[in-house]
Design a protein around this motif. Sequence first.
Motif, PDB file in Angstrom:
ATOM      1  N   LYS A 237      23.315  68.072 -20.762  1.00  0.00           N
ATOM      2  CA  LYS A 237      22.912  67.189 -21.871  1.00  0.00           C
ATOM      3  C   LYS A 237      24.000  65.763 -22.077  1.00  0.00           C
ATOM      4  O   LYS A 237      25.107  66.136 -21.878  1.00  0.00           O
ATOM      5  CB  LYS A 237      23.970  68.247 -23.385  1.00  0.00           C
ATOM      6  CG  LYS A 237      23.999  67.660 -25.317  1.00  0.00           C
ATOM      7  CD  LYS A 237      23.204  68.499 -25.517  1.00  0.00           C
ATOM      8  CE  LYS A 237      23.720  67.786 -27.506  1.00  0.00           C
ATOM      9  NZ  LYS A 237      23.775  68.808 -28.377  1.00  0.00           N
TER      10      LYS A 237
ATOM     11  N   VAL B  22      23.583  73.618 -24.876  1.00  0.00           N
ATOM     12  CA  VAL B  22      23.285  73.781 -23.385  1.00  0.00           C
ATOM     13  C   VAL B  22      23.522  75.290 -22.366  1.00  0.00           C
ATOM     14  O   VAL B  22      25.286  75.026 -22.494  1.00  0.00           O
ATOM     15  CB  VAL B  22      22.378  72.293 -22.308  1.00  0.00           C
ATOM     16  CG1 VAL B  22      21.654  71.790 -23.563  1.00  0.00           C
ATOM     17  CG2 VAL B  22      23.956  71.921 -22.408  1.00  0.00           C
TER      18      VAL B  22
ATOM     19  N   VAL C 274      19.570  76.322 -25.821  1.00  0.00           N
ATOM     20  CA  VAL C 274      18.702  75.751 -24.245  1.00  0.00           C
ATOM     21  C   VAL C 274      19.418  76.146 -23.343  1.00  0.00           C
ATOM     22  O   VAL C 274      20.290  75.892 -22.605  1.00  0.00           O
ATOM     23  CB  VAL C 274      18.597  74.492 -24.293  1.00  0.00           C
ATOM     24  CG1 VAL C 274      17.413  73.932 -23.279  1.00  0.00           C
ATOM     25  CG2 VAL C 274      17.518  74.378 -25.804  1.00  0.00           C
TER      26      VAL C 274
ATOM     27  N   LEU D 295      13.759  66.067 -20.149  1.00  0.00           N
ATOM     28  CA  LEU D 295      14.178  67.000 -19.582  1.00  0.00           C
ATOM     29  C   LEU D 295      14.028  66.079 -18.093  1.00  0.00           C
ATOM     30  O   LEU D 295      13.091  65.767 -17.484  1.00  0.00           O
ATOM     31  CB  LEU D 295      14.519  68.423 -19.362  1.00  0.00           C
ATOM     32  CG  LEU D 295      13.971  69.521 -20.040  1.00  0.00           C
ATOM     33  CD1 LEU D 295      13.126  70.360 -19.628  1.00  0.00           C
ATOM     34  CD2 LEU D 295      15.183  69.957 -20.403  1.00  0.00           C
TER      35      LEU D 295
ATOM     36  N   LEU E 245      19.287  67.956 -20.301  1.00  0.00           N
ATOM     37  CA  LEU E 245      18.718  67.182 -21.466  1.00  0.00           C
ATOM     38  C   LEU E 245      18.918  65.942 -21.674  1.00  0.00           C
ATOM     39  O   LEU E 245      19.904  65.766 -22.818  1.00  0.00           O
ATOM     40  CB  LEU E 245      19.465  68.386 -22.285  1.00  0.00           C
ATOM     41  CG  LEU E 245      18.668  68.492 -24.067  1.00  0.00           C
ATOM     42  CD1 LEU E 245      17.255  68.291 -24.000  1.00  0.00           C
ATOM     43  CD2 LEU E 245      19.573  68.769 -24.937  1.00  0.00           C
TER      44      LEU E 245
ATOM     45  N   LEU F 180      11.760  68.780 -25.829  1.00  0.00           N
ATOM     46  CA  LEU F 180      13.044  68.188 -24.931  1.00  0.00           C
ATOM     47  C   LEU F 180      11.964  67.782 -23.799  1.00  0.00           C
ATOM     48  O   LEU F 180      11.486  68.053 -23.595  1.00  0.00           O
ATOM     49  CB  LEU F 180      13.283  69.173 -25.072  1.00  0.00           C
ATOM     50  CG  LEU F 180      13.967  70.572 -25.156  1.00  0.00           C
ATOM     51  CD1 LEU F 180      15.205  71.567 -25.495  1.00  0.00           C
ATOM     52  CD2 LEU F 180      15.001  70.300 -27.092  1.00  0.00           C
TER      53      LEU F 180
END
Length: 143
Positions: free
Chosen positions: A143, A133, A33, A66, A111, A64
């Motif tokens: 993350k 990430v 990601v 965020l 994330l 996801l």
Amino acid sequence: MPSRPRRIAVFAAASLLSATAARAEPAATPIAVELNKLDAADADCRATMLVTNGTDLRLDSLKLELVVFDANGVAGRRLAAEFGPLSKGKTVVKAFPVAGIGCAAISRVLLNGVLACGGASPTVDGCVDLVAVASRASAPLVK
């Protein structure tokens, strides 16, 4: 010409070295990601993300959660972004608005979690561990 025992020893050593080198290489990231860029969209910001499914499974859904942080480190926006369906090896690019915050005011994007991860066998908990990430944007994705 080298003797037969020496040729066998050289072959065995070469095989051992190549097997060791193969184990030393890092494993591919199953779900990558990337926060690719942040673009101004009037007073708001638009985030563009790249997601690559490196697993051997089709992901019917990859949603996801965020969280966008402002320049003071305060959580400003929570977003849910759907990136599925993703067949194995597929890369997708998705752009979505981050309303109420300018791109220059974004200090980082977190994330926070995986809300949905559907396919043959992945679970939401299992997918969190599969995600790595990265960011090419002005703000890091963590993350």
